[in-house]
Design a protein around this motif. Structure first.
Motif: not given
Lengths: 224, 271
Positions: A3, A5, A178-179, A182-188, A191-192, B25, B92-93, B112-113, B116, B156-157, B161
């Motif tokens: 992954y 970042f 969260e939004t 979940s939309t982009s799947f770029r959680f890390f 979060f940061v 990574a 996902v993570t 988009e998803r 990743t 959410r998300g 949306e």
């Protein structure tokens, strides 16, 4: 492939982040002010001569300190309509957060009240000050100086606790996190970024508190 | 100024954390397919409370439609399934950090998803529809007009949306973390409707007789697929073949009927 970042990936969502940060700040600051006022009232109840008033004050503090904020938010937002109180997400979150924080504020303020020696009440009485004047001119200036440091903890606790408001549909910073995650799947990345936003907001409010403290207590040692 | 120093220290810590994340990574890992074969187990991320897709039973073992698919997949790969119960971000993570090999958890794919993580071909296609209280005046989504003065609960998300503002540009979007919260908001009257998966809505209507109904018309089409880490072409090849044959053999349709109680809608799209 691992992954990578990449903060660049969430640039398209930064526009909504400022609105979210504004909402977090507005919600927290309002809740802090309301809970100080409410907490002061409860702290005075707990020092009352009437056993009933003391009990009401103590009961309030214990109920609020021993129930999770999330449950209080759910009750205000989801159960409110069944008894005819329909509040918007923001108002429900503001009320829940204020009610909860007031329980802690009351204890902080009570500690400050205890620190004022009983002799001072007697002296104020002897000078002919009314009860209200005694609180306004003698007690509160000393109380606020005593409680300044614990107040700082509670101020930060309120800002961080405001992140639970996302559970009742307030679009604040935790909701943004969260939004967008979940939309982009770029959680890390989200979060940061959310952690940094909370860090900056808490530090900004804390510096503001220190500034106000310096203005209020010009002479003598400043309580931090 | 100890507070300024504290701030500086926090910033330094953040920068360090970022550097570590970026550094680790880049570390080399053997192919995921090879790891599954060597380990002898397939680690699958699943959700704990999304029946009939998946749920964790009191004994701690997960069960449901997604769980049966996971078991079938592990069988096909001749390895043991190992379930990792996670939450929405964890779907996902846990793939990105290689804590699991695949995610089978009502996962909707889109472009988009897929930048990743990788998705297989879909094993299920659902439509998003509007669930309302039975007393609602509207019969179809179009009866809500532009959505002015109407509040709609969404996840959410999720797919909603984009889908809800497209159908009801003036509706107020009310975001929740779980479908249970959306349902509470609908039942308490805090929102006028909730945009959810047709299958979820159908079950909800059945569970609360006479209280709920769906509006005519659909908001969006969602392709449910198996998720896997990006960049492993071999695993992707194997999983796609599994999904294709699972769909074509009719096993999927049988399994779907077992858990949902009605026939599976067509997986192919009408262009």
């Amino acid at each position: 492939m691992g992954y990578t970042f990449t903060l660049r990936t969430i640039y398209p969502y930064l526009g909504t982040l400022w609105q979210a940060a504004g909402l977090t700040l507005a919600l927290s600051l309002l809740a802090i002010v309301i809970s100080i006022v409410l907490g002061a009232g409860i702290a005075i109840l707990r020092r009352s001569h009437s056993r009933l008033l003391r009990f009401i004050g103590a009961a309030y503090v214990e109920v609020m300190r021993n129930t999770p904020l999330l449950v209080i938010l759910y009750i205000v937002y989801f159960a409110g309509p069944s008894i005819g109180i329909r509040l918007s997400s923001f108002n429900a979150a503001l009320i829940g957060l204020s009610l909860n924080s007031a329980g802690y504020m009351a204890e902080i303020l009570r500690a400050g009240l205890i620190a004022v020696a009983p002799g001072q009440f007697e002296a104020a009485h002897a000078q002919g000050l009314t009860a209200l004047q005694t609180f306004r001119y003698v007690v509160f200036p000393q109380v606020f100086r005593t409680i300044y440091a614990p107040l700082g903890n509670q101020v930060i606790a309120v800002i961080l606790a405001s992140s639970l408001a996302s559970a009742i549909a307030v679009d604040e910073v935790a909701s943004w996190m969260e939004t967008v995650g979940s939309t982009s799947f770029r959680f890390f990345e989200t979060f940061v970024v959310a952690a940094i936003v909370y860090l900056v907001l808490c530090q900004a409010v804390n510096l503001g508190r220190l500034g106000i403290g310096r203005m209020l207590f010009r002479q003598g040692a400043v309580a931090r | 100024m100890s507070s300024r120093r504290t701030m500086l220290r926090c910033l330094l810590a953040c920068t360090a954390a970022l550097a570590i994340t970026a550094g680790s990574a880049r570390a080399q890992t053997p192919s995921v397919l090879q790891q599954i074969i060597s380990r002898g187990t397939l680690r699958i991320a699943v959700l704990p409370s999304l029946p009939p897709y998946s749920k964790v039973t009191p004994s701690g073992d997960p069960e449901g439609y997604d769980i049966d698919i996971a078991k079938r997949l592990a069988d096909a790969l001749k390895v043991k399934p190992e379930f990792v119960v996670t939450d929405i971000p964890g779907r996902v993570t846990s793939l990105q950090t290689h804590k699991v090999d695949v995610t089978i958890a009502d996962f909707t794919r889109n472009v988009e998803r897929s930048m990743t993580i990788a998705f297989t071909d879909p094993y299920l296609v659902t439509t998003m529809r509007m669930l309302v209280l039975d007393g609602n005046k509207a019969r179809a989504i179009t009866d809500m007009g532009t959505g002015e003065g109407i509040k709609i609960a969404i996840s959410r998300g999720g797919t909603a949306e984009r889908a809800v503002p497209a159908a009801l540009p003036k509706a107020t979007i009310t975001r929740f973390n779980t479908q249970a919260d959306e349902m509470s908001a609908l039942l308490s009257g805090q929102v006028d409707g909730m945009a959810e998966d047709d299958f979820y809505n159908t079950q909800a209507i059945k569970d609360r007789p006479g209280k709920l109904r769906q509006l005519d018309g659909s908001l969006a089409r969602a392709e449910i697929a198996i998720g896997m880490p990006a960049g492993d072409a071999d695993l992707h090849r194997v999983l796609n073949l599994f999904v294709e044959q699972f769909n074509a053999s009719g096993d999927n349709a049988t399994m779907f009927k077992k858990w949902f109680g009605f026939d599976q809608p067509a997986i192919t799209a009408h262009f």
